[in-house]
Design an enzyme around this catalytic site. Structure first.
Site, PDB file in Angstrom:
ATOM      1  N   ARG A  41       0.821  -1.213   0.000  1.00  0.00           N
ATOM      2  CA  ARG A  41       0.000   0.000   0.000  1.00  0.00           C
ATOM      3  C   ARG A  41       0.857   1.267   0.000  1.00  0.00           C
ATOM      4  NH1 ARG A  41      -5.182  -0.157   1.459  1.00  0.00           N
ATOM      5  NH2 ARG A  41      -4.867  -2.083   2.650  1.00  0.00           N
ATOM      6  N   LYS A 115      -2.178 -14.847  11.349  1.00  0.00           N
ATOM      7  CA  LYS A 115      -2.648 -15.772  12.376  1.00  0.00           C
ATOM      8  C   LYS A 115      -3.633 -15.039  13.276  1.00  0.00           C
ATOM      9  CE  LYS A 115       1.979 -17.801  12.290  1.00  0.00           C
ATOM     10  NZ  LYS A 115       3.240 -18.034  13.015  1.00  0.00           N
ATOM     11  N   SER A 145       8.258 -19.163  13.071  1.00  0.00           N
ATOM     12  CA  SER A 145       9.038 -18.398  12.090  1.00  0.00           C
ATOM     13  C   SER A 145       9.011 -16.920  12.445  1.00  0.00           C
ATOM     14  CB  SER A 145       8.463 -18.595  10.682  1.00  0.00           C
ATOM     15  OG  SER A 145       7.058 -18.392  10.680  1.00  0.00           O
ATOM     16  N   ALA A 147      10.124 -13.174  10.869  1.00  0.00           N
ATOM     17  CA  ALA A 147      10.382 -12.597   9.554  1.00  0.00           C
ATOM     18  C   ALA A 147      11.870 -12.352   9.325  1.00  0.00           C
ATOM     19  CB  ALA A 147       9.598 -11.293   9.390  1.00  0.00           C
ATOM     20  N   LYS A 198      -1.802 -19.370  19.966  1.00  0.00           N
ATOM     21  CA  LYS A 198      -0.468 -19.146  20.538  1.00  0.00           C
ATOM     22  C   LYS A 198      -0.219 -17.655  20.746  1.00  0.00           C
ATOM     23  CE  LYS A 198       1.663 -17.534  16.702  1.00  0.00           C
ATOM     24  NZ  LYS A 198       2.607 -16.412  16.526  1.00  0.00           N
ATOM     25  N   ASP A 251       5.121 -23.552  17.075  1.00  0.00           N
ATOM     26  CA  ASP A 251       4.922 -22.103  17.056  1.00  0.00           C
ATOM     27  C   ASP A 251       4.706 -21.560  18.457  1.00  0.00           C
ATOM     28  OD1 ASP A 251       4.826 -19.677  15.806  1.00  0.00           O
ATOM     29  OD2 ASP A 251       2.882 -19.977  14.855  1.00  0.00           O
ATOM     30  N   THR A 255       6.939 -18.579  20.141  1.00  0.00           N
ATOM     31  CA  THR A 255       6.282 -17.311  20.453  1.00  0.00           C
ATOM     32  C   THR A 255       6.244 -17.030  21.950  1.00  0.00           C
ATOM     33  OG1 THR A 255       4.889 -17.739  18.527  1.00  0.00           O
ATOM     34  CG2 THR A 255       4.232 -15.928  19.944  1.00  0.00           C
ATOM     35  N   SER A 261       8.836 -11.954  19.334  1.00  0.00           N
ATOM     36  CA  SER A 261       7.391 -12.078  19.127  1.00  0.00           C
ATOM     37  C   SER A 261       6.699 -10.817  19.618  1.00  0.00           C
ATOM     38  CB  SER A 261       6.850 -13.288  19.899  1.00  0.00           C
ATOM     39  OG  SER A 261       5.457 -13.166  20.102  1.00  0.00           O
ATOM     40  N   ARG A 262       5.891 -10.209  18.762  1.00  0.00           N
ATOM     41  CA  ARG A 262       5.169  -9.004  19.151  1.00  0.00           C
ATOM     42  C   ARG A 262       4.229  -9.285  20.329  1.00  0.00           C
ATOM     43  NH1 ARG A 262       3.119  -7.806  14.538  1.00  0.00           N
ATOM     44  NH2 ARG A 262       4.657  -6.287  13.877  1.00  0.00           N
TER      45      ARG A 262
END
Length: 338
Positions: A41, A115, A145, A147, A198, A251, A255, A261-262
């Protein structure tokens, strides 16, 4: 051959999204020898990628080692695409799928790479996609995973699911490389449940880490969280082997143990004393914040107990303080583990 469709030849892949995960998957597809067109975008992202600068806004310091073309035009991105990777936030899935639908050739595979659970309906994203773009063939990519790891070409294994096993195999082969290993599955529900829940559980684990409760407490919370994920997954029709595989337990472990992990980072900040309102004012929220309440509601509809998920939801909604929520989990009545 399983399913009613002919085998898919996947050479041209459209990646929809301009963030870190979208760029990492675009790089992965290009490294696997596919022709990649990325839609973003932000015109600055499009310009940077086309100028050979990579995506400095989301993947700083990572040079793109393969040619990827970017565009801000959905029609251009989807023209002649053999498959689409939809890599936009979970809560935008419906709107994005509706925007994609007019440009998709019939039976084009669309791989969901976000997710979550749709907050307003409680639907899994595959169900949302089927409603919004009914002519496409839904698939899901999920697993342990980050990024940055994937973009750097570090070893990563994920699950890629489609209802048609032949399609799942074809998509996995189209993305596979020596450092990126997608394992095919036909369990769409299981792969989605693992990825969505998760995120919620990682917030709880981050909070425990932020409180300084130690590795033992973190391991216990992760294990009990996995029990909640398993109960709900099985109730929704997931297969046990999926829940204990890459997109479930794999995962969850990643995480729930890393500030990369955010969701874990969001919980970590809560545990260190920051408020939900303060974190919400700081920008984009972790996906688990959006999914917590609806996940608990979905569990209640199926008669499933999710005490950790419920505690996370209550804290996020301001119905209970973090200290009280964590104490409540630790003082639940003792019972047999199984």
């Amino acid at each position: 051959m399983s399913g009613q469709h002919q085998p898919v030849a996947i050479d041209r892949i459209a990646v929809i999204g301009g963030g870190a995960w979208a760029s990492a998957l675009a790089l992965t597809a290009a490294r696997a020898g596919r022709q990649v067109m990325l839609w973003a975008r932000d015109p600055r992202t499009v310009q940077a990628i086309n100028a050979g600068e990579g995506n400095p806004a989301y993947l700083p310091g990572i040079a793109f080692d393969r040619a990827i073309t970017a565009t801000g035009d959905l029609g251009v991105a989807l023209e002649r695409a053999d498959a689409v990777l939809l890599v936009t936030p979970a809560q935008t899935t419906r709107a994005m799928a509706e925007a994609l639908a007019p440009h998709l050739a019939p039976a084009t595979p669309v791989v969901l790479c976000a997710k979550g659970i749709e907050r307003d309906t409680g639907l899994l994203l595959g169900e949302v996609l089927s409603q919004a773009a009914p002519a496409c063939r839904p698939a899901v990519l999920s697993g342990p995973s980050f990024a940055g790891d994937v973009a750097r070409g570090l070893p990563t294994a994920v699950t890629l699911a489609a209802a048609d096993g032949d399609l799942a195999d074809a998509l996995s082969q189209a993305l596979a490389g020596t450092q990126f290993r997608p394992y095919a599955s036909t369990d769409l529900v299981g792969v989605q449940v693992g990825g969505a829940l998760k995120n919620v559980l990682a917030i709880a684990c981050g909070a425990v880490a932020g409180k300084g409760w130690g590795a033992s407490a973190l391991a216990a919370l992760t294990a009990r969280g996995f029990a909640e994920l398993t109960r709900l997954g099985l109730a929704l029709g997931a297969r046990p082997e999926t829940l204990t595989g890459l997109s479930g337990l794999g995962d969850l472990v990643l995480t729930c143990s890393s500030p990369q992990s955010r969701n874990f980072a969001f919980g970590l900040a809560l545990g260190e004393g920051r408020s939900v309102a303060e974190l919400a004012a700081g920008g984009k929220l972790a996906e688990g914040v959006h999914s917590a309440a609806i996940a608990v509601d979905l569990a209640a509809r199926h008669g499933i107990e999710m005490p950790i998920g419920a505690a996370v939801s209550a804290v996020l909604e301001g119905r209970i303080g973090l200290d009280a929520a964590l104490t409540g989990l630790m003082t639940r009545p003792l019972r047999r583990e199984a």
